[in-house]
Design an enzyme around this catalytic site. Structure first.
Site, short mmCIF file in Angstrom:
data_model
loop_
_atom_site.label_atom_id
_atom_site.label_comp_id
_atom_site.label_asym_id
_atom_site.label_seq_id
_atom_site.Cartn_x
_atom_site.Cartn_y
_atom_site.Cartn_z
N HIS A 96 0.79 -1.23 0.00
CA HIS A 96 0.00 0.00 0.00
C HIS A 96 0.82 1.28 0.00
CE1 HIS A 96 -4.51 0.93 0.91
NE2 HIS A 96 -4.06 1.54 -0.17
N ASP A 119 -10.01 -0.15 3.90
CA ASP A 119 -8.84 -0.80 4.52
C ASP A 119 -9.17 -1.18 5.97
OD1 ASP A 119 -5.35 0.14 3.99
OD2 ASP A 119 -6.14 -1.44 5.30
N HIS A 121 -6.88 -0.94 8.02
CA HIS A 121 -5.89 -0.06 8.66
C HIS A 121 -6.03 1.37 8.14
CE1 HIS A 121 -4.23 -4.19 8.19
NE2 HIS A 121 -3.93 -4.04 9.46
N ASP A 123 -3.35 3.50 7.74
CA ASP A 123 -2.20 3.80 6.86
C ASP A 123 -1.82 5.28 6.90
OD1 ASP A 123 -2.84 1.38 4.15
OD2 ASP A 123 -2.58 1.15 6.33
N HIS A 136 4.26 1.10 4.21
CA HIS A 136 2.88 0.80 3.76
C HIS A 136 1.87 1.16 4.85
CE1 HIS A 136 2.11 -3.58 5.36
NE2 HIS A 136 2.73 -2.85 6.27
N ASP A 227 -7.43 -1.67 -0.19
CA ASP A 227 -6.52 -2.66 0.40
C ASP A 227 -7.34 -3.93 0.56
OD1 ASP A 227 -4.13 -2.51 3.10
OD2 ASP A 227 -5.05 -4.27 2.19
N ASP A 229 -7.08 -6.27 2.35
CA ASP A 229 -7.30 -6.70 3.73
C ASP A 229 -8.50 -5.99 4.38
OD1 ASP A 229 -4.41 -4.96 5.16
OD2 ASP A 229 -6.48 -4.26 5.00
N GLU A 272 -1.94 -4.87 -1.65
CA GLU A 272 -1.64 -5.87 -0.64
C GLU A 272 -2.05 -7.31 -0.98
OE1 GLU A 272 0.30 -5.32 1.97
OE2 GLU A 272 0.42 -3.15 1.95
N1 LIG Z 1 -0.55 0.14 11.40
C1 LIG Z 1 0.43 -0.91 11.11
C2 LIG Z 1 -0.08 -1.84 9.99
C3 LIG Z 1 -0.11 -1.17 8.62
C4 LIG Z 1 -0.80 -2.07 7.56
C5 LIG Z 1 -0.59 -1.51 6.18
C6 LIG Z 1 -1.65 -1.95 5.17
O1 LIG Z 1 -2.90 -1.44 5.51
O2 LIG Z 1 -1.37 -1.38 3.94
C7 LIG Z 1 1.76 -0.29 10.74
O3 LIG Z 1 1.85 0.93 10.64
O4 LIG Z 1 2.74 -1.05 10.56
MN LIG Z 2 -3.43 -0.52 3.50
MN LIG Z 3 -4.54 -2.86 5.44
#
Ligand SMILES: N[C@@H](CCCCC(O)O)C(=O)O
Ligand SMILES: [Mn+2]
Ligand SMILES: [Mn+2]
Ligand SMILES: [Mn+2]
Length: 313
Positions: A96, A119, A121, A123, A136, A227, A229, A272
């Site tokens: 992402h 998403d 998340h 991000d 990402h 995303d 996910d 993703e």
């Molecule tokens: N919030 C977590 C997970 C991020 C997930 C990224 C995806 O949504 O692209 C991080 O900052 O590592």
């Molecule tokens: Mn994402």
């Molecule tokens: Mn995500």
């Protein structure tokens, strides 16, 4: 309308190999042919040039900053070029962090764009609020004017200036948001519908409120960053950061159908997909679900559809 497809075979915004094969498995899944069979005019513009920088040491905890930053510029240039010739661009990712380049490139052509971020998340971590250092998890932080003074200028990002405002973003599907991200969402008033709001109001009300929040007059171009996910992991298991309790297939179709109905879709990111995660069945399911969602953005409504000008013989 004409659709330009680009591939972004990139994985350096996170640490799990495999998202670089996202474009390949989505193309092999027949995305171009399936959109053409909907009557769309589709051109595959190939892959963006991924820049691999040697000795790319972390900066402010952000990993692979030069590789991500320079590849993001390459993405932005390609997206701008495609959107100057085609009406809509579909970017097949890739992790992402791709959205840094796709939104920056789209904003050069459509400066008045709004962003729908679908998403699990948010991000929107800055390098300082991130726990992982994976870029990402940060793309929106580099793009939002209001965060400019909170985000250091990393090596590789010299070319980038923020191009959207907090009020131009609406989230749907959130269920794994970090503390720093939650503070940012509240501090700058970003429209955010988590899975709790999806359960509370229903997807139809959530989509209507999200669109009204960012574009009350219903006239701005839409950049939809999807995303995979966001969907429940039973539907898209082959992804790097799965979170249970996600969007159903029907909820995701509904989002796509309603965005299609606006007629103002400018660009879609498909982020993703990681075909190296899970078994062969997981990979096939993830690709098939993702492609079936993409088709809903382009007129393949569940109530049926027919090519422009068609009538019964
Ligand atoms: N919030 C977590 C997970 C991020 C997930 C990224 C995806 O949504 O692209 C991080 O900052 O590592
Ligand atoms: Mn994402
Ligand atoms: Mn995500
Ligand atoms: Mn600014």
């Amino acid at each position: 309308e004409s659709i330009g497809v680009i591939g972004i075979p990139f994985s350096k915004g996170q640490s799990r190999a495999g998202t670089e094969f996202g474009p390949e498995v989505l193309r092999n899944g027949g995305i171009v042919r399936k959109l053409q069979s909907l009557g769309c005019h589709v051109k595959d513009h190939g892959d963006v040039e991924v820049i691999q920088v040697e000795n790319d040491d972390p900066e402010e905890k952000a990993k692979n900053p030069r590789t991500v930053g320079q590849t993001s510029k390459s993405i932005a240039d390609k997206v701008e070029q495609v959107l100057r010739s085609d009406d809509i661009c579909i970017a097949l990712g890739g992790d992402h962090s791709m959205a840094i380049g796709t939104i920056a490139g789209n904003a050069r052509v459509e400066p008045d764009l709004v962003v729908l971020w679908i998403d699990a998340h948010a991000d929107i971590n800055t390098p300082m609020t991130s726990d992982s250092g994976n870029i990402h998890g940060m793309p929106l932080a580099f793009l939002v004017h209001e965060l400019e003074s909170y985000v250091p200028k990393l090596s590789g990002f010299e070319w980038l200036t923020p191009c959207i405002h907090a009020k131009d973003i609406a989230y749907i599907g959130l269920r794994d948001v970090d503390a720093g991200e939650r503070k940012i969402i509240e501090k700058f008033g970003i429209t955010a519908f988590s899975m709790q709001e999806v359960d509370k109001y229903g997807i139809n009300e959530v989509v209507e409120r999200a669109l009204r929040a960012v574009d009350p007059e219903g006239k701005r171009p839409i950049h939809l960053s999807f995303d995979v996910d966001a969907m429940d992991p039973t539907l898209t298991p082959s992804t790097g950061t799965p979170v249970i309790g996600g969007l159903s297939l029907r909820e995701t179709y509904y989002i796509a159908e309603e965005v299609a109905r606006t007629g103002r879709l400018s660009m879609i990111d498909i982020a993703e997909v990681n075909p190296l995660l899970g078994d062969e069945k997981d990979k096939t399911l993830t690709v098939d679900m993702t492609i079936s969602v993409i088709q809903r953005f382009f007129g393949n409504r569940r109530g049926g559809c027919y090519p422009p000008g068609y009538d019964i013989p």
